[in-house]
Design an enzyme around this catalytic site. Sequence first.
Site, short mmCIF file in Angstrom:
data_model
loop_
_atom_site.label_atom_id
_atom_site.label_comp_id
_atom_site.label_asym_id
_atom_site.label_seq_id
_atom_site.Cartn_x
_atom_site.Cartn_y
_atom_site.Cartn_z
N GLY A 1 -17.59 9.10 2.18
CA GLY A 1 -16.61 8.20 1.61
C GLY A 1 -17.13 7.54 0.34
O GLY A 1 -18.33 7.32 0.20
N GLY B 1 -17.36 4.21 -2.28
CA GLY B 1 -17.65 2.80 -1.99
C GLY B 1 -19.12 2.54 -1.78
O GLY B 1 -19.51 1.39 -1.56
N HIS B 2 -19.94 3.61 -1.80
CA HIS B 2 -21.38 3.46 -1.60
C HIS B 2 -22.18 3.80 -2.86
O HIS B 2 -23.37 4.05 -2.79
CB HIS B 2 -21.85 4.38 -0.47
CG HIS B 2 -21.08 4.23 0.80
ND1 HIS B 2 -20.96 3.02 1.44
CD2 HIS B 2 -20.37 5.12 1.53
CE1 HIS B 2 -20.22 3.19 2.53
NE2 HIS B 2 -19.84 4.45 2.61
N LYS C 1 -24.47 12.16 6.49
CA LYS C 1 -24.68 10.89 7.19
C LYS C 1 -23.95 10.95 8.52
O LYS C 1 -22.82 11.45 8.59
CB LYS C 1 -24.16 9.72 6.34
CG LYS C 1 -24.83 9.61 4.98
CD LYS C 1 -24.59 8.27 4.28
CE LYS C 1 -23.15 7.93 3.99
NZ LYS C 1 -22.44 8.91 3.13
N ASP D 1 -17.38 12.53 8.92
CA ASP D 1 -18.21 13.36 8.04
C ASP D 1 -18.73 14.58 8.78
O ASP D 1 -18.71 15.70 8.27
CB ASP D 1 -19.42 12.56 7.52
CG ASP D 1 -19.02 11.50 6.49
OD1 ASP D 1 -17.81 11.25 6.32
OD2 ASP D 1 -19.92 10.93 5.86
N HIS E 1 -19.94 0.06 6.14
CA HIS E 1 -18.48 0.02 6.04
C HIS E 1 -17.95 -1.26 6.65
O HIS E 1 -16.81 -1.34 7.08
CB HIS E 1 -17.84 1.18 6.80
CG HIS E 1 -18.42 2.50 6.47
ND1 HIS E 1 -19.49 3.04 7.16
CD2 HIS E 1 -18.12 3.39 5.50
CE1 HIS E 1 -19.78 4.21 6.63
NE2 HIS E 1 -18.99 4.45 5.63
#
Lengths: 329, 329
Positions: free
Chosen positions: B54, B56-57, B105, B110, B217
């Site tokens: 995702g 946002g990291h 991860k 995922d 998250h």
Amino acid sequence: MKKLLNDPAKAVDESVEGFGLAHPDLVTVHTDPLFVTRATKAPPGTVALVSGGGAGHEPLHAGFVGEGMLDAAVPGAVFTSPTPDQVAAAIEAVDNGAGVLAIVKNYTGDVLNFETAVELADGVEVSTVLVHDDVAVEDSLYTAGRRGVAGTVLVEKIAGAAAARGDDLAGVTAIAERVSSGVRSMGVALYAPTVPHVGRPSFDLPDDEIEIGIGIHGEPGRHRIPAADADTITEALLTPIIEDLRLESGERVLLFVNGMGGTPSSELYVVYRRARRLLEDRGVTVDRSLVGSYVTSLEMQGASLTVLRLDDELTSLWDAPVHTPALRW
Amino acid sequence: MKKLLNDPAKAVDESVEGFGLAHPDLVTVHTDPLFVTRATKAPPGTVALVSGGGAGHEPLHAGFVGEGMLDAAVPGAVFTSPTPDQVAAAIEAVDNGAGVLAIVKNYTGDVLNFETAVELADGVEVSTVLVHDDVAVEDSLYTAGRRGVAGTVLVEKIAGAAAARGDDLAGVTAIAERVSSGVRSMGVALYAPTVPHVGRPSFDLPDDEIEIGIGIHGEPGRHRIPAADADTITEALLTPIIEDLRLESGERVLLFVNGMGGTPSSELYVVYRRARRLLEDRGVTVDRSLVGSYVTSLEMQGASLTVLRLDDELTSLWDAPVHTPALRW
């Protein structure tokens, strides 16, 4: 206020101590007085570069100490100029016999304390370059004349490369002046930072407003506007820069999008995308880029745009190797 | 919510587009489906590395695409796994005939989508390594088993160096497994982030509490404690890591202090200072260090600690050249 700190009065010392422990191959931390030098001194006969200023803007300046950039950095307390004796000790420590260039952001305290330091640094030839790249305001809370902000990184990198190639003090100074005269910046704040020993936000910004032209110490900017989307904000920052630089079609620039400390890098690239398109629409070529949080204001959320007019020599000095904790290629 | 974004639904696409424009010498952005590859393909016969997850990291994962690290990165929507067709397209694009290592991860989405992608990537030999370095919780909102967090950067860097030196797929996989089995992390949140299309903080954290063992998250951690000083927090994060790794006196480690996105680097060095002293007090040598915001959670304020057990081979692979937007030496 929640922060990853211990006693606020010791925050700068503890942070710089950790910084030295993490990068022993690149930097050496000196205490009493506090300053940071390259771990390995530049060759004799090389002009040395010293900069410094209040803490709270990390990685500026200590993160840029190393081969190809600064020889020493002098951190003050948070948002407070380093003292003349700190700066003088740093100047004396790094002089290689070819003189020292002091790079000073244009804040009254920094200017005065560096001036006194130059008098104290007995027998060292020092020339000083002021950085005053912020187009937002003509004078501010802390300055006569424009403030020095993110453009400082570009002055330090390019002048450092000139010193590394062997330019003499007059030559390095001239290069630094050329960068300083060709660079402009402007920033925006979405949320204010909190100075540790103060414990409350540096300014009040309503939930639906942003401050255009913010300084890096929470000084007021040009005006507050309703919160807007990234494209609108980017244009509001870039237009005064383009006008002030009198950029024309056919020119080449370095475009630097700087995060203020609390802004995710994903947002900086959204700003970069729009700024680059706006420059290209005017026929300006973005030849070099830098995107990241390099001149911060603690955990302030926001960003600044910096544009530097490039020529072949400045481009090649920008590309020259640099080996510091925060900038490395 | 104030962010430097336009339409939240387009935030990832616009950010990745800007990222590609800023680093054309290092990366190429592919759209439809979206993934990022090295600008210059690795030599034929080299094992290729693909990771993703995702958005946002950032800079994870696209910031680590380049020589000596990842061959491709696949961003999903914010905090959402990339789709199997995105991952499969990336795998097919970067295969150099020597097979592909997928670094995943450990989140259920995922894991499933990479599994499906491997089936879709017709004719490419793929091996998969799971990263599950977070000692905070055994299972979480989004995982069976431990979550993969900041240790992912170390797996990507070291496995990338093994691929660059010419190891075959079994060899690169074995190195990645060795890093994955020797790395542990734990994080803390001071303030929650806000997902753009949600518009409110991911969790409620009172003004005088922090969350120990937070995920990336906003998933719950181990427990909330009253806000504490950096030394106390650092010890609370490091102790479970040391115990889980069964670190003993005389061992060597890499110590990685990671910012969660909204934390000033000055605070990360305060944490680093204490973590290093605690390790040294136990007779553990900190041989390599990394300090910075590399695996973030939007603008969350907080940090994580990661410790990797080193041996001579892993140290030399860590030191090998890397040339990516976010990690470079």
